[in-house]
Design a protein around this motif. Structure first.
Motif, PDB file in Angstrom:
ATOM      1  N   ASN A 192       0.834  -1.165   0.037  1.00  0.00           N
ATOM      2  CA  ASN A 192      -0.006  -0.083  -0.091  1.00  0.00           C
ATOM      3  C   ASN A 192       0.790   1.247  -0.217  1.00  0.00           C
ATOM      4  OD1 ASN A 192      -2.328   1.369   0.071  1.00  0.00           O
ATOM      5  ND2 ASN A 192      -2.157   1.723   2.407  1.00  0.00           N
ATOM      6  N   SER A 193       1.582   1.441  -1.228  1.00  0.00           N
ATOM      7  CA  SER A 193       2.299   2.397  -1.112  1.00  0.00           C
ATOM      8  C   SER A 193       1.838   3.666  -1.945  1.00  0.00           C
ATOM      9  CB  SER A 193       3.593   2.215  -2.069  1.00  0.00           C
ATOM     10  OG  SER A 193       4.319   1.151  -1.208  1.00  0.00           O
ATOM     11  N   ALA A 194       1.615   4.971  -1.114  1.00  0.00           N
ATOM     12  CA  ALA A 194       1.026   6.071  -2.000  1.00  0.00           C
ATOM     13  C   ALA A 194       1.748   6.732  -2.793  1.00  0.00           C
ATOM     14  CB  ALA A 194       0.736   6.868  -0.835  1.00  0.00           C
ATOM     15  N   ASP A 198      -2.232   9.514  -6.279  1.00  0.00           N
ATOM     16  CA  ASP A 198      -3.310   9.660  -5.097  1.00  0.00           C
ATOM     17  C   ASP A 198      -3.632  10.980  -4.450  1.00  0.00           C
ATOM     18  OD1 ASP A 198      -3.362   6.602  -4.944  1.00  0.00           O
ATOM     19  OD2 ASP A 198      -1.587   6.552  -3.996  1.00  0.00           O
ATOM     20  N   TRP A 199      -2.312  11.614  -4.302  1.00  0.00           N
ATOM     21  CA  TRP A 199      -2.525  13.184  -4.184  1.00  0.00           C
ATOM     22  C   TRP A 199      -3.327  14.074  -5.065  1.00  0.00           C
ATOM     23  CZ3 TRP A 199      -2.886  14.615   0.672  1.00  0.00           C
ATOM     24  CH2 TRP A 199      -2.150  14.244   1.759  1.00  0.00           C
ATOM     25  N   MET A 200      -2.965  13.822  -6.501  1.00  0.00           N
ATOM     26  CA  MET A 200      -3.632  14.289  -7.443  1.00  0.00           C
ATOM     27  C   MET A 200      -5.237  14.094  -7.297  1.00  0.00           C
ATOM     28  SD  MET A 200      -0.740  13.921 -10.502  1.00  0.00           S
ATOM     29  CE  MET A 200      -2.039  14.546 -11.884  1.00  0.00           C
ATOM     30  N   ARG A 201      -5.566  12.783  -7.050  1.00  0.00           N
ATOM     31  CA  ARG A 201      -6.882  12.360  -7.136  1.00  0.00           C
ATOM     32  C   ARG A 201      -7.620  12.951  -5.995  1.00  0.00           C
ATOM     33  NH1 ARG A 201      -4.831   7.775  -9.629  1.00  0.00           N
ATOM     34  NH2 ARG A 201      -4.337   6.883  -7.439  1.00  0.00           N
ATOM     35  N   ALA A 202      -6.986  13.186  -4.868  1.00  0.00           N
ATOM     36  CA  ALA A 202      -7.324  13.534  -3.421  1.00  0.00           C
ATOM     37  C   ALA A 202      -7.653  14.973  -3.578  1.00  0.00           C
ATOM     38  CB  ALA A 202      -6.327  13.391  -2.308  1.00  0.00           C
ATOM     39  N   CYS A 203      -6.750  15.743  -4.320  1.00  0.00           N
ATOM     40  CA  CYS A 203      -6.840  17.343  -4.485  1.00  0.00           C
ATOM     41  C   CYS A 203      -7.776  17.569  -5.672  1.00  0.00           C
ATOM     42  CB  CYS A 203      -5.489  17.716  -4.814  1.00  0.00           C
ATOM     43  SG  CYS A 203      -4.263  17.895  -3.302  1.00  0.00           S
ATOM     44  N   LEU A 267     -13.394   4.035  -3.756  1.00  0.00           N
ATOM     45  CA  LEU A 267     -12.134   3.785  -4.228  1.00  0.00           C
ATOM     46  C   LEU A 267     -11.339   5.221  -3.996  1.00  0.00           C
ATOM     47  CD1 LEU A 267     -12.919   1.991  -7.462  1.00  0.00           C
ATOM     48  CD2 LEU A 267     -12.213   1.190  -5.441  1.00  0.00           C
ATOM     49  N   ARG A 268     -11.976   6.116  -3.404  1.00  0.00           N
ATOM     50  CA  ARG A 268     -11.086   7.265  -3.139  1.00  0.00           C
ATOM     51  C   ARG A 268     -10.036   7.326  -2.341  1.00  0.00           C
ATOM     52  NH1 ARG A 268     -15.986  11.755  -2.559  1.00  0.00           N
ATOM     53  NH2 ARG A 268     -16.404  12.257  -4.685  1.00  0.00           N
ATOM     54  N   PRO A 269      -8.906   7.959  -2.516  1.00  0.00           N
ATOM     55  CA  PRO A 269      -7.495   7.596  -1.812  1.00  0.00           C
ATOM     56  C   PRO A 269      -7.790   7.542  -0.043  1.00  0.00           C
ATOM     57  CG  PRO A 269      -6.977   9.334  -3.505  1.00  0.00           C
ATOM     58  CD  PRO A 269      -8.675   8.907  -3.341  1.00  0.00           C
ATOM     59  N   PHE A 270      -8.496   8.377   0.560  1.00  0.00           N
ATOM     60  CA  PHE A 270      -8.577   8.371   1.760  1.00  0.00           C
ATOM     61  C   PHE A 270      -9.510   7.336   2.205  1.00  0.00           C
ATOM     62  CE2 PHE A 270      -7.145  12.789   1.410  1.00  0.00           C
ATOM     63  CZ  PHE A 270      -6.182  12.729   2.281  1.00  0.00           C
ATOM     64  N   ARG A 274      -5.332   4.519   0.909  1.00  0.00           N
ATOM     65  CA  ARG A 274      -4.078   4.582  -0.013  1.00  0.00           C
ATOM     66  C   ARG A 274      -3.376   6.049   0.571  1.00  0.00           C
ATOM     67  NH1 ARG A 274      -1.515   1.790  -3.032  1.00  0.00           N
ATOM     68  NH2 ARG A 274      -1.205   3.456  -4.749  1.00  0.00           N
ATOM     69  N   LEU A 275      -4.111   6.927   1.157  1.00  0.00           N
ATOM     70  CA  LEU A 275      -3.682   8.237   1.888  1.00  0.00           C
ATOM     71  C   LEU A 275      -3.919   8.109   3.445  1.00  0.00           C
ATOM     72  CD1 LEU A 275      -4.121  10.726  -0.731  1.00  0.00           C
ATOM     73  CD2 LEU A 275      -2.026   9.686  -0.475  1.00  0.00           C
ATOM     74  N   SER A 276      -3.080   8.645   4.145  1.00  0.00           N
ATOM     75  CA  SER A 276      -3.550   8.399   5.559  1.00  0.00           C
ATOM     76  C   SER A 276      -4.226   9.607   5.913  1.00  0.00           C
ATOM     77  CB  SER A 276      -2.352   8.431   6.575  1.00  0.00           C
ATOM     78  OG  SER A 276      -1.627   9.561   6.528  1.00  0.00           O
ATOM     79  N   ILE A 277      -5.299   9.644   7.129  1.00  0.00           N
ATOM     80  CA  ILE A 277      -5.854  10.616   7.491  1.00  0.00           C
ATOM     81  C   ILE A 277      -5.107  11.621   8.061  1.00  0.00           C
ATOM     82  CG2 ILE A 277      -7.827  11.323   9.327  1.00  0.00           C
ATOM     83  CD1 ILE A 277      -8.912   8.437   9.076  1.00  0.00           C
ATOM     84  N   LYS A 278      -3.955  11.217   8.883  1.00  0.00           N
ATOM     85  CA  LYS A 278      -2.925  12.152   9.631  1.00  0.00           C
ATOM     86  C   LYS A 278      -2.243  13.192   8.426  1.00  0.00           C
ATOM     87  CE  LYS A 278       1.115  12.158  12.119  1.00  0.00           C
ATOM     88  NZ  LYS A 278       2.324  11.270  12.997  1.00  0.00           N
ATOM     89  N   ASN A 279      -2.054  12.494   7.234  1.00  0.00           N
ATOM     90  CA  ASN A 279      -1.497  13.516   6.273  1.00  0.00           C
ATOM     91  C   ASN A 279      -2.613  14.341   5.618  1.00  0.00           C
ATOM     92  OD1 ASN A 279       1.106  12.215   6.576  1.00  0.00           O
ATOM     93  ND2 ASN A 279       0.736  10.788   4.941  1.00  0.00           N
ATOM     94  N   GLY A 280      -3.661  13.807   5.533  1.00  0.00           N
ATOM     95  CA  GLY A 280      -4.668  14.564   5.076  1.00  0.00           C
ATOM     96  C   GLY A 280      -5.110  15.713   6.068  1.00  0.00           C
ATOM     97  N   LEU A 281      -4.998  15.644   7.198  1.00  0.00           N
ATOM     98  CA  LEU A 281      -5.281  16.626   8.187  1.00  0.00           C
ATOM     99  C   LEU A 281      -4.066  17.752   8.285  1.00  0.00           C
ATOM    100  CD1 LEU A 281      -6.442  14.681  11.300  1.00  0.00           C
ATOM    101  CD2 LEU A 281      -7.694  16.303   9.818  1.00  0.00           C
TER     102      LEU A 281
END
Length: 486
Positions: A192-194, A198-203, A267-270, A274-281
């Motif tokens: 599970n390597s981000a 993944d960040w482009m999809r999250a943004c 399927l969204r990264p969070f 795929r992406l951690s909640i901590k990094n999102g915060l």
């Protein structure tokens, strides 16, 4: 001879227990952060209560959060690679132990859901079972070197040191280097390597296309070739994009529970872990600060004010308004229109009644397309109750279709009335040519709703329009009509 050929009881006496961590290992998420965002989503006015809970220690914080939230353990993102390791251990007759810093109540619910564990060690009372505390609990239970341990974080380093064999699953940065010093690593699993995608999809960088609405006032004023204004527009576009991305990330964090029950949003990264909640915060406030800093320095204060109103309205939408019938689609239409208002503020250009009326009806129609698409999927599955996180029943889709088509046609009527406005003759040399845009818009609205009615619409109609060849041709012809009229 294959291990499976031996009786389970015999194997259990020669194979040490397999101890599995939960957060970041078996789960592609952290339950403390899951409960935190769930608490804010459920009780936004009580978020300050978290502070005194934190001051009393993590164990007390987790105990209070687990009582105030209701995490659906069946929808959590489990790591299939770790489940495979557990099932292999069970087939070998090994005792499987779940050892986690998460609260015991949650650990027991997860264990009951998976039905894979023989024993649970977890946080309870005032004892937060992580790091050294977890190591001591396992050593007291099995002795040094009397167990194998699967983990992922820096907190797991002392536990790996006391284990016979260490298995690392998607290790945190630096954790693998520290673990290798012990010399007992048996396996490193990277499942599970981000990545940047993944960040482009999250943004939602593709959603930045909506921010082109900022240039509508410039087009309406026929100043699209002014270099100074274009520079202002580019900065406004960038600021609104960063602000919108910050909103998308925060909304994804608050909507984790609902997204995991959605056909595509799961399927969204969070939601998928795929992406951690901590990094999102961490990222969403940085994007927001960057957006307002650039806007405050380089753009008129009115633009910053409109962008602030947009941000506050999106948060009200996420926390409450999206679950209110009719209010939700009106707010969505308003959020689109606010991009046009922001453009007027950035360029210091007045906005006409016709522009605002047209955008309101057009974007209300598109918001209703989005709702209809969600209801159509629920209706197709034969569901009868209210859709999750919304205030609509699947049976409402026929009324939604009527309202949406009517709103789209109202936008055409506004366009037709605009042609006879006296000021229009001052802006265009051949205003009568604008009449050609009306059948083009009628064609696009009618076709869009027919596609929606057949269940062939993308979740977001704007993204559908950008990818749809017919929509692009109609859009080009629509622009050509106004260019010829000028």
């Amino acid at each position: 001879m294959n291990a499976a050929a031996y009786p389970r009881e015999v194997l259990a006496t020669c194979a040490p227990p397999l101890v599995v961590d939960l957060d970041g290992t078996l789960l592609r998420t952290d339950l403390l952060f899951e409960m935190g965002v769930a608490f804010v989503r459920r009780r936004p006015r009580r978020w300050v209560h978290v502070v005194p809970w934190m001051l009393k220690g993590k164990a007390i914080l987790k105990a209070n959060l687990v009582r105030e939230t209701d995490i659906d353990v069946s929808a959590l993102p489990y790591d299939s690679a770790v489940i495979d390791l557990i099932e292999t251990g069970r087939a070998q007759g090994r005792r499987i132990v779940l050892a986690t810093a998460s609260h015991r109540m949650l650990a027991e619910r997860i264990a009951a859901h998976l039905n894979l564990f023989d024993q649970i060690l977890a946080t309870e009372g005032t004892i937060n079972l992580s790091g050294e505390r977890k190591r001591r609990a396992l050593v007291e239970e099995y002795g040094v070197g009397g167990f194998d341990y699967i983990g992922n974080s820096h907190d797991d380093v002392p536990v790996w040191a006391a284990a016979r064999q260490a298995c690392l699953v998607n290790p945190q940065i630096g954790a693998e280097r520290r673990a290798r010093i012990q010399g007992n690593i048996s396996q490193v699993v990277r499942s599970n390597s981000a990545c940047a995608g993944d960040w482009m999809r999250a943004c939602r960088l593709h959603q930045w296309l909506k921010n082109l609405l900022i240039f509508v006032p410039l087009m309406a004023a026929h100043e699209l070739t002014d270099p100074a204004q274009l520079l202002q527009g580019a900065l406004a576009f960038l600021c609104f994009g960063m602000c919108a991305s910050s909103v998308y990330i925060l909304n994804d964090l608050l909507d984790l529970a609902d997204d995991r029950h959605h056909r595509t949003k799961r399927l969204r990264p969070f939601a998928a872990g795929r992406l951690s909640i901590k990094n999102g915060l961490l990222v969403f406030p940085l994007l927001l600060a960057a957006a307002f800093s650039v806007a405050w320095i380089f753009l008129p204060w009115q633009f910053t004010g409109v962008m602030a109103a947009y941000y506050l309205l999106t948060q009200a939408y996420s926390l409450s308004l999206k679950r209110r019938m009719a209010v939700d689609v009106i707010v969505l239409a308003a959020l689109y229109t606010m991009r046009i208002i922001a453009g007027g503020a950035a360029f210091t250009l007045p906005l006409s009644f016709w522009t605002l009326a047209f955008s309101t009806f057009m974007f209300l129609s598109l918001a209703l397309v989005k709702r209809y698409t969600e209801l159509h999927e629920a209706h197709r599955k034969g569901l009868l109750e209210k859709t999750r996180g919304r205030a609509y029943f699947p049976s409402d889709l026929y009324m939604i279709a009527s309202l949406g088509a009517a709103s789209g046609y109202m936008a055409v009527i506004v366009l037709a009335l605009y042609i006879h406005e006296p000021e229009t003759a001052l802006l265009y040399e051949r205003p009568q040519l604008i009449w050609l845009s009306c059948p083009l818009l009628l064609q696009w609205i009618t076709r869009t709703w027919l596609i929606t009615y057949r269940g062939q619409m993308h979740d977001d109609p704007v993204i559908f329009a950008v990818r749809d060849r017919v929509s692009l041709v109609i859009g080009a012809l629509f622009s050509l009509v106004f260019w010829l009229a000028a």
